[in-house]
Enzyme design. Structure first.
Site, short mmCIF file in Angstrom:
data_model
loop_
_atom_site.label_atom_id
_atom_site.label_comp_id
_atom_site.label_asym_id
_atom_site.label_seq_id
_atom_site.Cartn_x
_atom_site.Cartn_y
_atom_site.Cartn_z
N GLU A 71 -16.75 -15.50 -7.00
CA GLU A 71 -15.36 -15.17 -6.68
C GLU A 71 -15.23 -14.07 -5.63
O GLU A 71 -14.27 -14.05 -4.86
CB GLU A 71 -14.60 -14.78 -7.94
N PHE A 115 -11.42 -15.78 -25.55
CA PHE A 115 -12.52 -16.10 -24.64
C PHE A 115 -12.06 -16.00 -23.18
O PHE A 115 -11.03 -16.54 -22.82
CB PHE A 115 -13.06 -17.50 -24.93
N GLN A 116 -12.83 -15.32 -22.40
CA GLN A 116 -12.54 -15.10 -20.97
C GLN A 116 -11.17 -14.45 -20.75
O GLN A 116 -10.50 -14.73 -19.76
CB GLN A 116 -12.69 -16.39 -20.16
N LYS A 129 -2.43 -20.07 -19.09
CA LYS A 129 -2.67 -21.51 -19.06
C LYS A 129 -1.47 -22.30 -19.60
O LYS A 129 -1.15 -23.37 -19.07
CB LYS A 129 -3.92 -21.83 -19.89
N MET A 183 -28.14 3.47 6.70
CA MET A 183 -27.16 4.54 6.78
C MET A 183 -27.38 5.55 5.65
O MET A 183 -27.26 6.75 5.85
CB MET A 183 -25.74 3.96 6.71
#
Lengths: 586, 193
Positions: free
Chosen positions: A54, A116-117, A166, A484
């Site tokens: 993602e 969940f999630q 959902k 760097m």
């Protein structure tokens, strides 16, 4: 009265996106967004680009947005899908990039149950978005998405999250078309105050040692703003410097352009900043990378600051005239006043000022020692520039030394050609951003100038690049170090290189081949031109591993906590004593 | 020349859409940017337009206060920001419930002081009082200070609510949103759903 269409929440999402003119969505499916993916499956107006993580979707949307001036869109699932985009959202927040991020959420009745999630997406993303929404009713989906686009692109642009449970995606709602949505509170000021503009123009005309200091705000204000800026700068004959974010707003090869300003900016730019008597800040925000030590920052100058965000004005540096408004609109007004009142710059003073600037320029601050046996990273970028000059090219970068060398040695003639993570400094930005740019400009030459450490942070997106036949080029300056960070360890920590050397690195040629891309390598200066040429002409994704001098450092440099006039020009300059205060700075 | 600018307390009123998370946005802004909150109150003030008013007492140098106002103005659900301290006279009040325990002379003394301060006893047992008192923060502080040796048990305070003096209100006042933004038009277009 218009008629409403009854659709599922998921269908409304798609309809609203299409009505907003969206053609590309970067995303990754999951349980909580399945209804939206089903709606995507059922249509042909939107193209979905399936990323590999993602974070890639977020940076790709940023790259898309920055190279087109449009809002970038991404779609991810709940929980880990949402948390993986937090870096990208913060990056877009810092650099004022308009993106809309749609996240799935568990069903409304499960919110707060540690389902969940499940993650508190609006809670997590509140500080790293311009605004965010949790939609609890399918009837609100259309309005909220249109509002999200309005908020993302208006005023100072930024990321907006729309969290979609959902059950909302599955239930039936009525869709409100974009024209019916007017925001209750958010109406940023576009037009600058005319009295202040008149005063500013008088001040500009009276300046003896003026300097335009312009930033990403000019690019965000659209192509027209860059044209107006160019007109004003040429009309006055004044010097101009750009921030890292502002490169390309003024033609990079123009003699009035002094190069980038700031920590690794050019000597002439920083000295001009320190010694000017009038600073005209346009869409720039006096960032700490630009100002250096605040108490020593350009003490003798008056300052005009034009910005769309009132909170940017007087934040770090007090200014004499602060004009809130869209940069394009204000520049237009400034030009009108300048012409109407027939202002003329002080030619004599300007001549002396330019003479001084040319003297600083004469120091040739970007010079470096060329060698016959190893490729100097600066040389690699110089040769890259030689080969891409005049082409339809877009450059993205990762973060580190390579990024600064790219900013110093590449010159951009127009806006939206340079995509780099400025504010947040996100390693792993460049490859997915290049992917987003290439999706928007399929026929252009898109190059990610990378370091070997940064590129590994989102290397999985090579797989996406292959899937969609995106001919992105990755130009890796490979020095085996997090260069760097190592440079700072040299400067601040007695050269103790704690964990900045990577003892094991992949063979980037084989890695490219494993993904299905073309892998090239140059280890000696004489191989460089051929590799660059081959990279550019290959119509496929290419990873070019450029093995460069591992010890090279990036100069010029203003050490942390120091002032502009305390710039180090090269390794031969004595290492400065860094103050305790300076050591605390990042 | 290098004199530290003085940090002063400012009372800031913020008119916001009464929507989920709006208080978290305001509080998060203060904690995220390291501004200080001395007191904060919030309640819906317009049920029809669904607007709430947040009153914040914060402390900062003039530059920081300016930043706070601008940063608040930048929040999307914010209608208007008013710095009551710097924009002319205003009235500020706080309400407190103060529980005092004691018998004999201490009990009588607490009641006497309450009378002087115009605090009202709203609950009483043979050995305790709960006083209700409204006033400025300083007045409440003074009263609570006097109650401490007389058997102060606990205090509950609302935090400051404040309003500008005179006839003009938030919407027709001089200041709407942060200084840069245009004022929202008086007639609001509501979304038709």
């Amino acid at each position: 009265m218009s008629e409403y269409q009854e659709l599922t929440g998921a269908e409304i999402v798609i309809k609203a996106l299409v009505d907003e003119g969206v053609d590309i969505v970067f995303g990754y499916p999951g349980g909580a967004v399945l209804p939206i993916y089903d709606a995507i499956f059922a249509q042909n107006s939107l193209r979905h680009i399936l990323v590999r993580q993602e974070a890639g979707a977020a940076h790709a949307a940023e790259g898309y947005a920055r190279s087109t001036g449009k809002v970038g869109v991404l779609l991810v699932t709940s929980g880990p899908g949402a948390t993986n985009v937090v870096t990208g959202l913060t990056d877009a927040m810092m650099d004022s990039i308009p993106i809309v991020c749609l996240t799935g959420q568990v069903a409304t009745h499960l919110i707060g149950n540690d389902a969940f999630q499940e993650a508190d997406t609006v809670g997590i993303t509140r500080p790293c978005t311009k605004h965010n929404y949790l939609v609890r009713d399918a009837n609100d989906v259309g309005r909220v998405i249109h509002e999200a686009f309005y908020v993302a692109r208006s005023g100072r642009p930024g990321p907006v999250v729309v969290d979609l449970p959902k059950d909302v995606q599955l239930s039936i709602g009525r869709y409100a078309a974009a024209t019916e949505v007017a925001h209750r509170t958010y109406r940023p000021r576009v037009k600058g105050d005319s009295t202040k503009i008149e005063a500013a123009v008088a001040m500009i005309a009276a300046a003896k040692r003026p300097l335009f200091y312009t930033g990403g705000g000019v690019i965000n204000a659209g192509r027209r703003a860059s044209e107006l800026l160019t007109e004003l700068v040429r009309l006055t004959g004044y010097p101009i410097t750009n921030t890292l974010m502002g490169l390309g707003a003024y033609p990079g090869s123009d003699p009035q352009f002094l190069g980038m300003v700031g920590m690794h900016g050019l000597y002439e730019s920083n000295l001009a900043m320190a010694n000017c008597d009038l600073m005209i800040a346009v869409g720039s925000r006096f960032d700490d990378r630009v100002t250096g030590k605040l108490t020593a920052f350009s003490k003798g100058s008056k300052k005009i600051h034009i910005d769309i965000d009132p909170s940017s004005i007087n934040k770090n540096v007090p200014v004499d005239i602060g004009i809130v408004g869209d940069v394009g609109s204000v520049l237009d007004d400034i030009l009108k006043v300048w012409k109407k009142k027939r202002y003329k710059p002080d030619a004599k003073a300007l001549k002396a000022w330019w003479k001084q600037i040319e003297q600083w320029r004469g120091r040739d601050c970007l010079r470096y020692r060329k060698t016959a046996d190893v490729i100097k990273p600066q040389y690699a970028i110089e040769r890259l520039y030689h080969h891409i000059k005049g082409r339809d090219a877009y450059i993205t970068t990762e973060v580190g030394q390579h990024q600064m060398w790219a900013a110093q040695f590449l010159r951009f003639e127009e806006p939206n050609r340079w995509m780099t993570s400025g504010g947040l400094g996100t390693m792993g930005y460049g490859l997915p951003a290049a992917m987003g740019v290439q999706v928007a400009h399929p026929d252009a030459l898109v190059i990610d100038v990378a370091g070997e450490a940064s590129i590994l942070m989102n290397i999985q997106e090579l797989s996406t690049i292959i899937q969609y036949h995106l001919p992105v080029k990755v130009f890796i300056l490979n020095n085996h170090y997090m260069g760097m960070v190592r440079q700072w360890q040299e400067l601040l920590h007695g050269g103790r290189y704690a964990e900045t050397y990577m003892d094991a690195l992949p063979d980037f040629v084989k890695l490219a081949e494993a993904f299905g891309a073309v892998g090239l390598r140059a280890s000696r200066p004489e191989e460089l031109d051929d590799v660059i040429q081959q990279m550019i002409t290959t119509p496929h994704p290419v990873v070019a591993d450029i093995v460069v001098d591992p010890d090279e450092n990036c100069f010029p440099m203003i050490p942390s906590g120091a002032a502009h006039y305390e710039m180090l020009l090269g390794p031969e300059d004595a290492k400065p004593e860094i103050s305790a205060e300076g050591k605390m700075l990042v | 020349m290098n004199l530290e600018p003085i940090a002063r307390a400012h009372t800031i009123a913020v008119l916001v859409d009464n929507e989920a998370g709006v208080l978290a946005r305001v509080v998060g802004l203060f904690s995220g940017r390291g501004y200080n909150i001395e007191s904060l109150t919030v309640a819906e003030v317009d049920a029809v337009k669904r607007m709430s008013r947040i009153t914040i007492v914060t402390k900062g140098t003039p530059m920081v206060i300016e930043q706070i106002k601008n940063q608040l103005g930048r929040l999307v659900p914010v209608h208007a920001v008013q710095d009551l301290t710097s924009e002319g006279p205003h009235v500020a009040r706080e309400l407190a419930l103060i529980k005092v325990e004691g018998t004999g002379e201490r009990r009588v003394e607490s009641l006497r002081i309450a009378d002087i301060f115009r605090a009202r006893a709203v609950d009483s047992t043979t050995h305790s009082f709960i006083f209700e008192m409204t006033g400025s923060t300083e007045k409440l502080d003074a009263f609570i200070g006097l109650m401490r040796p007389l058997g102060l048990v606990e205090v509950s305070r609302t935090g400051v609510v404040a309003i500008r003096r005179g006839a003009s209100g938030f919407e027709n006042g001089k200041m709407a949103r942060a200084n840069g933004d245009e004022r929202p038009r008086a007639k609001k277009q509501r979304v038709k759903v």
